[in-house]
Every structure is written in C-alpha cells, then in structure tokens.
Design an enzyme around this catalytic site. Sequence first.
Site, short mmCIF file in Angstrom:
data_model
loop_
_atom_site.label_atom_id
_atom_site.label_comp_id
_atom_site.label_asym_id
_atom_site.label_seq_id
_atom_site.Cartn_x
_atom_site.Cartn_y
_atom_site.Cartn_z
N ASP A 36 91.71 0.24 126.78
CA ASP A 36 92.63 0.78 126.28
C ASP A 36 92.66 2.57 126.55
O ASP A 36 91.50 2.59 127.00
CB ASP A 36 93.03 0.90 124.76
CG ASP A 36 93.37 2.17 124.02
OD1 ASP A 36 94.91 1.78 124.86
OD2 ASP A 36 93.43 2.10 122.87
N ARG A 72 102.63 1.48 128.82
CA ARG A 72 104.18 1.50 128.03
C ARG A 72 104.06 0.29 127.52
O ARG A 72 105.21 -0.28 127.65
CB ARG A 72 105.42 2.39 128.84
CG ARG A 72 105.37 3.44 128.89
CD ARG A 72 105.72 4.73 127.10
NE ARG A 72 105.84 5.74 127.38
CZ ARG A 72 106.03 6.12 126.29
NH1 ARG A 72 105.62 5.94 125.02
NH2 ARG A 72 106.63 8.41 126.25
#
Length: 1167
Positions: free
Chosen positions: A407, A838
């Site tokens: 992440d 996204r």
Amino acid sequence: MDPEVYQDMEEDTATGFTWEVKANSRAFNQRFKEKVFLCWTRHKYKTNVIHTAKYNFFSFLPLNLFEQFQRMSNLYFLLIIILQGIPEISTLPWFTLFAPLVCLISLRAARDLVDDIGRHRSDRIVNRRPCKILVGKSFLWRRWMNLCVGDLVCLHKDNTVPADLLLLVSTEPSSLCYVETADIDGETNLKFRQAPMVTHHALTSVRNIANFQGKVVCEEPNSRMHHFVGCLEWKGHKYPLDSGNILLRGCKIRNTDTCYGMVVYAGFDTKIMRNCGDVRLKRTKIDVLMNRLVVLIFLLLVLVSLLLTVGFWDKVREVKAKHHYLWASHPRSAEAESFLLFWGFLILLSVMVPMAMFIMAEFVHLGNSVFIGWDAELLDAERGLWARARSTSLSNGLGQVQHVFSDKTGTLTRNVMTFNKCCVAGRVYGPDEEAASENPYAWNKFADGKLRFFNRELLTAVRTGQDPSVQEFWRLLALCHTVMAQEKDDQLVYQAASPDEEALVTAARNFGFVFLARTQDSITLVELGEQRVYQVLAMMDFNSVRKRMSVLVRDPEGTIVLYTKGADTVIFERLRRKGVTEWNTEEALASFAQQTLRTLCLAYKKVDKSDFESWHQRHQEASIMLHNRAQALQQVYEEMERDLQLLGATAIEDRLQDGVPETIQCLKEGNIKVWVLTGDKQETAVNIGFACQLLSEDMLILEEKDILQILEAYWESNGDGGGGEEKRSRLKNRLPAHLKMAMVLNGDFLDQLLHRDAGLPGCGPLDSSSWQEPGPLEEDALGRRKVSLLWRALDMPLRGAGLGGRDPEAEERASLERRQELAFVDLAARCQAVLCCRVTPQQKALVVALVKKHLNVVTLAIGDGANDIHMIKTADIGVGLAGAEGMQAVQSSDYVLAQFRFLRRLLLVHGRWSYLRVCKFLRYFFYKTVASMLVQVWFAFYSGFSAQPLYEGWFLALFNLLYSTLPVLYIGLFEQSLPWTRTTPGVEPATCGRAWEPCAVPRLTVARVPGRERGGEHAPAGAVRGGAAGRALQPAGVPAGAGPRRRHVHGQLLLHAGRRLGLGAPAQLPGLRRGRGHVLPAVRHRGGRPHHQVLDGAGAAGAGPEPGRLRDCHLGHAELLAVSPLPQDLPLPVRGLQRAKGALYLPGGAAQRGGEHASRAGPAPGA
C-alpha cells in the site's frame, strides 16, 4: 459526485433497486427473505454481529481434522496405522506411529485453536461495543450486536461508526460531519460527509428524528468502498443519495459534537466487511514440496517392498523344502504369503517418512518465529513496538518471496505534506538558502509558525502588491479547496479531506491570504489584514476523471471569477494562449517532477455576467437530473472551464517514512519486485514512486495507451498460434532485454483490460451493468482454477467452466481470456515496477491472486489499513503495519512490523536464515532416517526376506523423536550460513576495535574491479556496489617456470575479510599506493602515520625476485594499486589489517551477482 456513481445509478435504476430499508420499522425490514437452499429461506438483512473466526465449538474438530488431513504425510501415516492394526501383516507395534501422529495432530490443533481463540476475543470486543440506538422516543445505550437495518443511531465526537449509515443530520453547519478513515484506508486526514438538505432542514430535534419514516432504496451490498447509489423516499418525494451521504463502518467521528444516522447495511453487508475476505489456510512452497516428497517416498517404498517380496517368493519354495517344520502353522500358499509379506515390508519401512520430522518442524518454525519477536533491530524505539510473528508456519516462506505488494498511504509515506516550492508567472521561488534570523511571518497574526518555506522576494511581492498575479496566486489557494476551519483554544485550525489541500491553504495563510470560514454559499478570507467575503456560485469538485477542481465566486466588488487548480495536463489544455509564462512554467514543472515533488497548476478567468446567467441556468437543470446527471454536469463544467489564464504551479513534498528508499533499493538488488497498489490518484502515486526510488528517470513508464498498443500488437501477431508458454516467450522477445520499464495503470483500466473480449483487441470494455459482487466462487478463483480469474471472481457467466453445461463458444472465450490475462501478467513481470492507482480493496486482492496464478511465485502483501485486509489475506504472506493508522490490518496479518523499513531485515535476514535452516533440517532428517532404514533392508537379505524387524519397536518410535533430536534441532534453530550483514547489501558493520587498532583476520581475498590499464581512468569509488564484480587475478608465477605477469591496475583493492573483521563484509581501502607483490598483514606506525607493508616481488633494489623483502606503502591519496600474481581467491592469514577509512562493498571477483555472497535464498530444498 463521481461520474461512475451516476453511471451505476442509471444502470441500477433501469433494472430497479432491490435493497429497501425503512427507518424505525423492524417489522417492515424483516419481511424480506432470501432463498438458501430449495425451500429454506432466511432474513435478507443481516444483523450487525460479525464472526471472523474460522471455527466454532461444533466445527473445530471436524474442520481442523479435514484441514490437517489435506497434508499427504498425515494421510500416509493414517494408512500405515490402519495396516498396522491388521495382525496378519503387522510387523511393528501400532503405537510406533499412532502416538507420534496423535502428538502431531494435537500440536497443530492447539496452535490453530490458540489463533482462533484470539479471533473470537476480538470479535467479542467489537460486537459488545456500546452505541446509542433509538428505542421508542429516546436514544438508549445498546451494543453493536443489537443493531439492525433501519435503526437510527446517535453518534458523538470520537465515536466509531458501527455500521454503514445514511447521515441524516448533525450539529455542524449544513449538517456536515467530519470522519477519520484511518482504520479503513490508513489515512489520518479528515474527510467530511454531508446530510441531504431535506433531512437537515426537517430533523431539527430528537422528537422529529424519532418520527422519521423515510425509506432508502439503493443498490445491493457490494465491496465498492467509494461508490453508493440510491435515493431517499420521504413524504412522496425522492431525493438522490451518493457516497458523500454515507458514513462507513469503522470511521471515527471527529470535530462533530453529535450526528444522527440510519443503518443501511449491517454486519457482513457493510462495505468494509465485504472487502475483508475469508480466513484462508496458507502454506509455503516447502509444505507443497513435502507433500510431493511424501508421495515419491511412498512410491519408492512400494517399489522396494515389491522387490523384497519378489526375493521372498523366489526363496520360499527352497526354504519350505529344507525346513518344512517351519511352515506347519502356515498353510497358506506362497502367493498368499508373498502378498501379506508385501504389506509387512511396507509397514516395516514406513519409518522412511519420519513422523518425528514433522513434530520437530513445528518447533523449528516456532523458534524462528520467536527469534523475529526478539530481534532488537526490528524494534521501533520511539513507539516501543516490536515485530511479532502471528503465524508460526510461514517463516521459511519469507526467504522465498519474489513479489512484494505494498500500500502507499501510511505504508510508504507518512501522509504529511510540506509546501516546498512554487512558480508564479513563470518565475520559480524556492526556499532561501539563508535561514531568517527572526520569524518572517510575525507581521501576520494568523500565521501558525509551522511553514518551513520562506522566500524573502516572494513575501515582499505579496506585501507590496506590485504584481497582481502573485496576489491572485495566493487568493486562488485560499478559495479553491474543501477545507473546513474552526477555532480551538483561540487558534485557527484547518480540517482537510486531503493533506495536499491543507498544505496549500496553510501556505496561503502564512503569506497573508487567510481562509477564515465557509458556509454553504460563502467563503470568508482575510487578505493582508482585510476581511473579504466571497459568494460561492458553483463548486466543481475534483475526481479522477476531471483531475481538477474549480470554484466560481463573486468578489465583494461584484466581479465573477473562476479559480481552477489541477493536473498540468488538463490545465494546459484549457488555457487561452501559450506564451513565455506558460513555457517557463512547463520547464518548472519538469524540474519539480525530477525532484519527485507533487505539482498542481493554477489558473483563473473572469466571467461576464451575461455568460454566467446563461451557464447558471444550464447548471441548475443538470443538477436536478436523476438520470445521467454526472454526464450532464461534466459537460456544463467543460463549458465554463475554458480560456483560462495561467497563474503558476505549486510543488509539495510528501514525506516518506524512514528508510523506505533504501529498503526498496535493497529489495530490488535482491531480485524482489515491488508493486504499489493504492487507492490514491495516479499523479500522487507516480511522484511517490520516484521519491522512494521505485521509479527512475532511465525507466520507460508504460501508461494505458502504451500497454494497450503492446498487447494488441502481441495479439494481432500471435493470436492464432502457439501455446501459452510459446506466447509468453514471444512477448518477452518482443521487448529489449536491456530496457528498463515500469507500468502505471488505474483500477478502471485494469477492469477494462482484463474484461474485454480477448479475441477482438480493438473492442471496448464490457458493459459495467453486468458487474456483480463476488459470490461463493471467489475462493475458487483465488485457488488457481483454469477459468479466468477476474471473470470468475466477479461472478461472470461460467458455462465454459463446466458449471451449467458445455458450451464450446464459452470455453473458447474462457481460454482467450486466460491467455490475455497471461499476456498482461507477463508484460507486468517484465517491468521493474508496477503502480496500480485508484484500485479498490477487492482489486488489490485480485491483482495478487493474478500474479500467484500465472507466475507461481511467493507473494507478500504489506499494508496498514482495513482496505488492505483482503490483499493481506490473499498473498502467501501478509504483513501488517502497527501504529496510529489502526490495527485492522494487524489483526488479519501473519507478521506485524512497526515500519516498512523493517521489511528488509525480515526478508533478507530472518527469511534467509529460516529458509536455509528448514532446508538443512529436512535434508539432515531424511539422511539419518534413510541411513537407519537401509540397515533394515540389508538385514532382510540375511533373514530370508521374512520382514523380521531388526530394531525393537520402542527404539524405532523414539529414535527420531528423542535419541537423535538435538543435532538436527540445533541446525534448524541456530544455523547461520552468513552473518546478517552479509545478507543485507549496503549495511556496514561496526569497526573492529578502536581507531587504528589491529585485529585478527583469519581470511583475506584480493581481487580487482573492472578498470583500465595504465593510462586509463580509474574506476570510481563504489563502482562495485550491489554485486557488480571484477575478476580475481589469476595465479601466475606461483609454479616454477610459469612466468609472472605483472599488471598495474587502475581500480580498488577489495578485501574479503573473515568473520572477525565485521561479520564477513568486504572492505575497500582507497589509500594504498602503487606497489607490486602480495599484500602483507603488518602495519607500522611511523611519525603517527599508518603504513601498509607490501611484499615487493622485485626486491628493494629491483634486482630479481626475492621473497620476503618488504617495502613500505603508506596510506595516502593514491588511486593506483598494482597487484601482481595472486592465485584466484587466495586465502592469506593476515593480522594487523586496519579498517582505516574504507567503505564496505560486496566482494569483487568472488561474488558474482546471484552467487554465494549476493544470494538471498540459498540452495533449493533437497539440493
């Protein structure tokens, strides 16, 4: 609102929403049923109780036994125990295997039980959290588990949202509510949600809230975190709802005294629980290998037993004829005796698969996991957080990791933005080199004193007002945003949905343009001490499609002005003209990008009243549309955002966490690929990629158009022939091997790419109306089935997979889809880095599963938020980061770290050690077991092949379990092939002793780095870093008559020292002067200056070789070193070697890339 939301709203409206929830009416909501099986039904709406544990009281024993007997070794032992229970063929006591098997199963079951009890405790804590629920006419304290769909909830500041709620009203102006989503996505900055205006004006008291009878009609529960489409039906009217009206489970209420909401989704129907995934059984590659080895060993035992049985059958007649009295009690025929004896031999030799090995392996895994928790190098001293292994069976997999999925927000970055530079009217303003002696913003009473950026020239231009564009620049930053302001302890405090906006508004505040307050239709500023109120005429929000944000305001003088900020690509397309200012700004943007700064372009224009009135009418019409509203609004925005005038650009620095670039670089040197999967926008992810050295300027960055062109060309040329492996090699051959590439794509493009018709490269994406939530087949999709991964995970038609009749066309389509996935994954694997922007939590997990399926590599996922849970569970190894971002990811992870930089030591030190230890442990165990059993085979030749056991039963049971345990256990726990500094490139060990203090070095290797002959330029310092190796000097002159070859080399001396000199790290001594001969150990001190002594092969006077003569070679600044004939990798006993000022690098000639010193994984198991 996001255009995709309205697209979904249009599609769902066409088919009709099926999720209906009525407020304050449990009877109405409980009428809805759903079919479970045949005529069995249950309530459609789930309660708010969650269960994340794998087992319950009744399912633990059967489910755990089922999981354990999926291991081939357990099935093998169970078969042998059953055979031992048959008296006619039993050759060993039944307890020799039964007792160890019970011990092994009990040990593993106890471990699983402890892990699951922890999950039950966590579930119990969450389900018993308190919240206020409307009961009758008042709000009473109840537990989360008592919530149902349709209930009204009262939340206060710092409360956690218990379910997905529709925000009805709050105590803030315009019914705004500020939430923190750290437990969901790891972002600590605040976001705001707003109640529908109809409920904001109507629900003004608790009594009105208690009488609220509205009904929400919306989409079915799904995993799209940022999407929500629905409408509120109340008093005969319908009001559209979107994600801006929803409070998601797990959010925390911040800076809002009280808010009220209605439960729309509860329990496992909430979006965060939909993205969590199931608890899956994880196994390492060694576990899979062990299953195969057990099968091979079993087949080998069958073959050996068959050969021994043939030997018995060959001699049984001769034995019967000579010793007839032995067979009086055995009336069976020779064939029957041979058949029974075959099984007897199989039982006798069954110890070839030692049960004790699996029991000892559990202790080895446990010990290696404990060592991770004890490692002080993995301690975050500031927060007092230690590393922790929550799973004890995956430690050897750490040494086999090839792909890391990370992440971004909260994992790689601190999510703290600082204003760094700006460009106004084509002129760049950076921070002054000389720091101001006093606070330069003391004249501004609203300055917070936290802005580190200061440029005296820019500040003078702002205060004097000589350049209007400078003031417009800062005015735009103070107006065009969604930041909320409030006063706390007589201080102005900003609450922003994005740290970028907070940094920009704070910079404008310190330069004299202070954002003071906002209402629904006005913004108040203090400009250089003067308060001004701007009327907000329209707010055009930022989204991933528009890549810009605009605000249309009327200033106090009545002038209508449009202020726009956004990505440089979209702003420059909408400029009125391009001149010197624009070209200079483009150059500044390129410079900012090279410095890995996040940039925004600023522009504005003045709007005529007549143009505004006509545009405002079209804007109003588009705003009230229920269908195609997003498209209509976007078209209206496009009409206004034209003919802009460029003001300048801003550059913001997103601070990385400590050690992130070094860690990523080290992992890349270890041939570990790092992919970043983030929900952030593409521009931000690319900037962070450059900042953390994941991307570099010499890389070719493939974006969406480039990826499509490559794959379409590939399919056009290879679509009709060749198998999967052949096409894979073709794709690799089409790309130059030396070309460095990186791939950047977003979640929408990923779906479009993998869901399009593989046979028609030019066709568009599939209709998104067919999108559905992953059903029960998702686990099969992640289990490497042969059907298309993403199609199956998204519950697409599966007739081609044999689930509803054979359809040749569907089968061919599924095959094409799989080959297209394979082509995409091969292209991504060819890249040095991949950034997916996204992407939803579901897409993160699907990307991981896609790599696992097609590349068959060990994957590791690391994250810190609840949106990373599914990815962490899908990967072979999941790492959760603990800290201020929440503990959701930690609770679902296999390993817990405090910071990303600790991943380097976890993989390259503990992973390598554990992998090598387990490999040696298994080889050692098999060796000693096979050695002991070969004696039994040899004994069969002397016992008439009668399957007579040589060893006593208890001895066989305890030999591997007790008698020979310590040596093999010691290897499995404490073996170190290399000290930790040799396994982590770039880590420099501490100096040996005090400065200039001699130390004993038992081994020295001299090699040279690539350089030129005399007269060439010497290799720069650090040329061999990262394993780039020179060749070692070949032996010459050592044997008589070989003839010495003397070469003067421009380069560096690499000393491959032994363990005494800093744990095996090679050292570079840049100060040795040119000399000839062998390097000798002695160091003399003359006049306070250290000297190295060199054995001069030509003697002091240069008259022929004279071994033993010494010539001093002092440490200076010389660049040349002549090393004459030395055997390759010649070990020399050296004493007195000094570290001096040398830097540390990988070995030269002895350490080729991928060799012993650069290797991370070590030998393959069984090698």
